[in-house]
Design a protein around this motif. Structure first.
Motif, PDB file in Angstrom:
ATOM      1  N   ARG A  13       0.969  -1.119  -0.051  1.00  0.00           N
ATOM      2  CA  ARG A  13       0.263  -0.307  -0.292  1.00  0.00           C
ATOM      3  C   ARG A  13       0.908   1.453  -0.042  1.00  0.00           C
ATOM      4  N   VAL A  14       0.406   1.899   0.674  1.00  0.00           N
ATOM      5  CA  VAL A  14       1.174   3.833   0.322  1.00  0.00           C
ATOM      6  C   VAL A  14       2.687   3.700   0.765  1.00  0.00           C
ATOM      7  N   ALA A  15       3.212   2.662   1.637  1.00  0.00           N
ATOM      8  CA  ALA A  15       4.172   2.702   2.051  1.00  0.00           C
ATOM      9  C   ALA A  15       5.323   1.436   0.970  1.00  0.00           C
ATOM     10  N   GLU A  34       1.817  -9.196  -1.322  1.00  0.00           N
ATOM     11  CA  GLU A  34       0.975  -8.486  -0.900  1.00  0.00           C
ATOM     12  C   GLU A  34       0.107  -9.370  -0.412  1.00  0.00           C
ATOM     13  N   ARG A  35      -0.733  -9.993   0.798  1.00  0.00           N
ATOM     14  CA  ARG A  35      -1.926 -10.961   1.054  1.00  0.00           C
ATOM     15  C   ARG A  35      -3.036 -10.449   0.737  1.00  0.00           C
ATOM     16  N   SER A  44      -9.278   3.504   6.281  1.00  0.00           N
ATOM     17  CA  SER A  44      -8.404   4.741   6.053  1.00  0.00           C
ATOM     18  C   SER A  44      -9.714   5.541   5.548  1.00  0.00           C
ATOM     19  N   THR A  45      -9.553   7.032   6.144  1.00  0.00           N
ATOM     20  CA  THR A  45     -10.116   8.030   5.209  1.00  0.00           C
ATOM     21  C   THR A  45      -8.573   8.344   4.127  1.00  0.00           C
ATOM     22  N   LEU A  46      -8.562   9.951   3.977  1.00  0.00           N
ATOM     23  CA  LEU A  46      -8.368   9.751   2.775  1.00  0.00           C
ATOM     24  C   LEU A  46      -6.632  10.782   2.517  1.00  0.00           C
ATOM     25  N   LEU A  47      -6.951  11.466   3.419  1.00  0.00           N
ATOM     26  CA  LEU A  47      -6.163  13.263   2.753  1.00  0.00           C
ATOM     27  C   LEU A  47      -4.805  13.087   3.131  1.00  0.00           C
ATOM     28  N   ARG A 103      -9.115   4.919  -1.591  1.00  0.00           N
ATOM     29  CA  ARG A 103      -7.721   4.059  -1.382  1.00  0.00           C
ATOM     30  C   ARG A 103      -8.043   2.790  -2.742  1.00  0.00           C
ATOM     31  N   VAL A 127       2.882 -13.256   4.280  1.00  0.00           N
ATOM     32  CA  VAL A 127       4.219 -13.779   3.941  1.00  0.00           C
ATOM     33  C   VAL A 127       4.173 -14.488   5.551  1.00  0.00           C
ATOM     34  N   THR A 165       3.270  -8.638  10.316  1.00  0.00           N
ATOM     35  CA  THR A 165       3.947  -9.682  10.673  1.00  0.00           C
ATOM     36  C   THR A 165       5.801  -9.714  10.891  1.00  0.00           C
ATOM     37  N   ASP A 285       3.009   2.701   8.655  1.00  0.00           N
ATOM     38  CA  ASP A 285       2.482   1.738  10.032  1.00  0.00           C
ATOM     39  C   ASP A 285       3.175   0.783  10.269  1.00  0.00           C
ATOM     40  N   ALA A 295      -4.098  13.265  10.246  1.00  0.00           N
ATOM     41  CA  ALA A 295      -4.819  12.254   9.015  1.00  0.00           C
ATOM     42  C   ALA A 295      -3.308  12.135   8.238  1.00  0.00           C
ATOM     43  N   GLY A 297      -0.681   9.496   8.158  1.00  0.00           N
ATOM     44  CA  GLY A 297      -0.501   8.536   7.948  1.00  0.00           C
ATOM     45  C   GLY A 297       0.033   7.978   6.709  1.00  0.00           C
ATOM     46  N   ILE A 298      -0.612   8.811   5.610  1.00  0.00           N
ATOM     47  CA  ILE A 298      -0.121   8.494   4.080  1.00  0.00           C
ATOM     48  C   ILE A 298       0.417   9.440   3.855  1.00  0.00           C
TER      49      ILE A 298
HETATM   50  C1  LIG Z   1      -9.399   5.566  10.429  1.00  0.00           C
HETATM   51  C2  LIG Z   1      -8.425   6.072  10.045  1.00  0.00           C
HETATM   52  C3  LIG Z   1      -8.350   7.402   9.328  1.00  0.00           C
HETATM   53  C4  LIG Z   1      -7.399   7.903   8.756  1.00  0.00           C
HETATM   54  N1  LIG Z   1      -7.293   8.059   7.695  1.00  0.00           N
HETATM   55  C5  LIG Z   1      -5.849   9.073   7.251  1.00  0.00           C
HETATM   56  C6  LIG Z   1      -5.904  10.517   6.579  1.00  0.00           C
HETATM   57  O1  LIG Z   1      -7.204  10.392   6.023  1.00  0.00           O
HETATM   58  N2  LIG Z   1      -5.390  10.531   5.499  1.00  0.00           N
HETATM   59  C7  LIG Z   1      -3.874  10.218   6.895  1.00  0.00           C
HETATM   60  O2  LIG Z   1      -2.497  10.162   5.618  1.00  0.00           O
HETATM   61  N3  LIG Z   1      -3.979   8.423   6.919  1.00  0.00           N
HETATM   62  C8  LIG Z   1      -5.168   8.343   7.623  1.00  0.00           C
HETATM   63  N4  LIG Z   1      -5.041   6.973   8.211  1.00  0.00           N
HETATM   64  C9  LIG Z   1      -3.853   6.496   8.346  1.00  0.00           C
HETATM   65  C10 LIG Z   1      -3.282   5.453   6.763  1.00  0.00           C
HETATM   66  O3  LIG Z   1      -3.910   4.815   6.582  1.00  0.00           O
HETATM   67  C11 LIG Z   1      -2.454   4.564   7.436  1.00  0.00           C
HETATM   68  O4  LIG Z   1      -0.986   5.381   8.345  1.00  0.00           O
HETATM   69  C12 LIG Z   1      -1.632   4.090   6.397  1.00  0.00           C
HETATM   70  O5  LIG Z   1      -2.759   3.527   5.547  1.00  0.00           O
HETATM   71  C13 LIG Z   1      -0.719   3.187   6.543  1.00  0.00           C
HETATM   72  O6  LIG Z   1      -0.279   2.522   5.218  1.00  0.00           O
HETATM   73  P1  LIG Z   1       0.769   1.024   5.559  1.00  0.00           P
HETATM   74  O7  LIG Z   1       1.088   1.204   3.301  1.00  0.00           O
HETATM   75  O8  LIG Z   1       2.358   1.142   5.877  1.00  0.00           O
HETATM   76  O9  LIG Z   1       0.370  -0.066   6.055  1.00  0.00           O
HETATM   77  P2  LIG Z   1      -1.013  -1.120   5.919  1.00  0.00           P
HETATM   78  O10 LIG Z   1      -2.194   0.399   4.679  1.00  0.00           O
HETATM   79  O11 LIG Z   1      -1.763  -1.357   6.624  1.00  0.00           O
HETATM   80  O12 LIG Z   1      -0.648  -1.381   4.632  1.00  0.00           O
HETATM   81  C14 LIG Z   1       0.121  -3.151   4.611  1.00  0.00           C
HETATM   82  C15 LIG Z   1       0.332  -4.020   3.545  1.00  0.00           C
HETATM   83  O13 LIG Z   1       0.395  -5.304   4.067  1.00  0.00           O
HETATM   84  C16 LIG Z   1      -0.237  -6.433   3.926  1.00  0.00           C
HETATM   85  N5  LIG Z   1      -0.077  -7.685   4.457  1.00  0.00           N
HETATM   86  C17 LIG Z   1       0.348  -7.583   5.652  1.00  0.00           C
HETATM   87  N6  LIG Z   1       0.461  -8.327   6.868  1.00  0.00           N
HETATM   88  C18 LIG Z   1       1.242  -9.138   5.268  1.00  0.00           C
HETATM   89  C19 LIG Z   1       2.136 -10.124   5.625  1.00  0.00           C
HETATM   90  N7  LIG Z   1       2.380 -10.903   6.416  1.00  0.00           N
HETATM   91  N8  LIG Z   1       1.905 -10.679   3.965  1.00  0.00           N
HETATM   92  C20 LIG Z   1       1.688 -10.372   2.865  1.00  0.00           C
HETATM   93  N9  LIG Z   1       1.297  -9.065   3.068  1.00  0.00           N
HETATM   94  C21 LIG Z   1       0.623  -8.218   4.063  1.00  0.00           C
HETATM   95  C22 LIG Z   1      -1.703  -5.394   4.063  1.00  0.00           C
HETATM   96  O14 LIG Z   1      -2.447  -6.303   3.089  1.00  0.00           O
HETATM   97  C23 LIG Z   1      -1.808  -4.625   3.739  1.00  0.00           C
HETATM   98  O15 LIG Z   1      -2.690  -4.266   2.329  1.00  0.00           O
HETATM   99  C24 LIG Z   1      -5.717   6.865   8.742  1.00  0.00           C
HETATM  100  C25 LIG Z   1      -6.171   5.303   9.558  1.00  0.00           C
HETATM  101  C26 LIG Z   1      -7.318   5.253  10.244  1.00  0.00           C
HETATM  102  C27 LIG Z   1      -7.498   3.557  10.861  1.00  0.00           C
END
Ligand SMILES: Cc1cc2nc3c(=O)[nH]c(=O)nc-3n(C[C@H](O)[C@H](O)[C@H](O)COP(=O)(O)OP(=O)(O)OC[C@H]3O[C@@H](n4cnc5c(N)ncnc54)[C@H](O)[C@@H]3O)c2cc1C
Length: 398
Positions: A13-15, A34-35, A44-47, A103, A127, A165, A285, A295, A297-298
């Motif tokens: 995803r975004v990381a 990706e799982r 997640s919201t979207l900003l 998203r 994984v 994980t 994350d 907002a 996290g992204i």
């Molecule tokens: C209610 C809510 C509102 C939010 N609103 C905002 C906002 O408006 N703006 C903003 O910037 N941020 C917002 N955030 C935060 C933002 O969504 C996160 O910080 C961001 O999505 C984190 O991205 P990531 O790629 O680190 O992790 P994730 O989005 O959690 O992605 C991790 C990915 O890893 C995959 N994965 C996990 N374990 C495994 C495995 N063992 N094997 C293979 N794949 C695996 C998952 O399927 C997932 O797709 C919000 C969060 C919440 C909960």
């Protein structure tokens, strides 16, 4: 299947996807696992604030994000008690607006950019475990469909979210961990003004964010201790918070309809985990999580990705260089994020007091200070540059 890569990225995803994209552009052989089956929405919201948009622009993917049809957001209002601020964050690298793409549209754009840059993407690939040589991570154990196999690389990137994980398997300790502060509920509504608005009252926070297809996200935050009582009644809680915190929004909602089921969570942790160790690193994350109320996290995931890739450079195959690079990333990540982390915890306390309201009133008397305030919220203005002599004068004279 050739099961040796330069880098394995877990989570797309975004990381994870931008990490895979940038490392592939350096010339590494990158596997992105990706799982989930993509495209798929996520909680997640979207900003995306201006600094996040600026990174999308730098990476060359902003045009694709804009092409999803999410409206550019060039104004924000924030109402608390009888104070109302309206303005906009400063631009960052020419990006003047925020964006809020759904998203299930944003994440596939990022995956595609990674693939176009040469990364190999496998979705529906979980994984299960890491492979070690002593204390060094040297690969992952994966299940794709019914098949389990091992893939090896000198670097495994855990971009697998808050419940990582990778972090669990390496035993990455928490460097900082604070209690959960809020719970959140949100849905999407039709026929609302496409405006980014925030409303705060003691114990609740309500926001609207315009997104794709003319829809507007409507969300509310409550103190964490209310989650047990509110879960199962999230929609009533959301509507009631809107009624009390933003009555004019509640009236506007009568003319529209709910477009999607309610989403909600009470599991918004606040932590920094150890960022890296031999053969592994955490980004997004997985390594650092904070309440979503600001907002960030992204945007902060994008900033971490750029920092990580800048640190690693072309050093993946030289163990000492890689180790130094990961240590540098860990230190700089903390410095980059810690002030905003503290500010997020303060906002998530949902307790705007008299002093804060007077500060906001003073800020609201100046368009320049108002934009500076929204710039601190977006990350365009470093938090420690927020207080100016003009603001101190206004506070002293109020
Ligand atoms: C209610 C809510 C509102 C939010 N609103 C905002 C906002 O408006 N703006 C903003 O910037 N941020 C917002 N955030 C935060 C933002 O969504 C996160 O910080 C961001 O999505 C984190 O991205 P990531 O790629 O680190 O992790 P994730 O989005 O959690 O992605 C991790 C990915 O890893 C995959 N994965 C996990 N374990 C495994 C495995 N063992 N094997 C293979 N794949 C695996 C998952 O399927 C997932 O797709 C919000 C969060 C919440 C909960």
């Amino acid at each position: 299947m050739n099961n040796t890569y330069d880098v394995i990225v877990v989570g797309a995803r975004v990381a994870g996807s931008p990490t895979a994209m940038l490392l592939a552009r350096i010339g590494y052989r990158v596997l992105l696992l990706e799982r989930a089956r993509f495209p798929r929405d996520t909680l997640s919201t979207l900003l995306i604030h201006q600094p996040g948009g600026a990174l999308l622009k730098r990476w060359g993917v902003l045009p694709e994000v804009v092409a999803t049809g999410c409206p550019p957001i060039d104004r924000v209002s924030y109402t608390v008690a009888d104070v109302r601020l309206e303005g906009c964050s400063w631009a960052v690298d020419g990006v003047r607006t925020a964006f809020a793409p759904r998203r299930y549209l944003l994440d596939p754009v990022l995956v595609q950019a990674a693939v176009d840059s040469g990364a190999e993407f496998r979705d529906e690939s979980t994984v299960l475990d890491l492979v070690f040589d002593g204390d060094r991570v040297t690969g992952v154990r994966v299940r794709t469909g019914g098949t389990e196999y091992t893939v090896r690389a000198p670097l495994v990137v855990g971009a697998d979210g808050m419940r990582s994980t990778v972090a669990a398997r390496v035993g990455a300790p928490f460097e900082t961990e604070e209690p959960k502060l809020t719970c959140a509920f949100y849905t999407y509504w039709s026929d609302l003004p496409q405006r980014f608005r925030l409303h705060e009252a003691p114990g609740s926070w309500v926001g609207t964010i315009p997104t794709n297809g003319g829809a507007t996200l409507v969300g509310a935050y409550f103190p964490q201790h209310r989650f047990g009582q509110l879960r199962g009644h999230g929609l009533e809680a959301l509507l009631s918070a809107v009624e009390h915190t933003a009555p004019e929004l509640r009236e506007e909602m009568v003319g529209g309809r709910m477009l999607e089921r309610l989403h909600g969570t009470g599991d918004q942790r606040n932590f920094f985990r150890r960022a890296a160790g031999p053969g592994w690193v955490l980004v997004g994350d997985a390594g650092h999580h904070k309440d979503s109320i600001t907002a960030r996290g992204i945007t902060d995931a994008f900033r971490q990705v750029q920092l990580l890739v800048d640190c690693i450079g072309d050093g993946v195959h030289e163990p000492q260089r890689l180790s130094d690079a990961l240590s540098r990333f860990a230190a700089l990540r903390h410095d980059m994020l810690v002030t905003d982390y503290r500010n997020t915890l303060a906002t998530a306390a949902l307790a705007a007091g008299k002093h804060q309201i007077e500060l906001l009133r003073a800020i609201g008397s100046s368009a320049e200070l108002t934009d500076r305030y929204f710039s601190a919220m977006s990350g365009a203005c470093p938090a420690d540059e927020f207080v100016t002599p003009e603001l101190l004068d206004l506070m002293a004279s109020s």
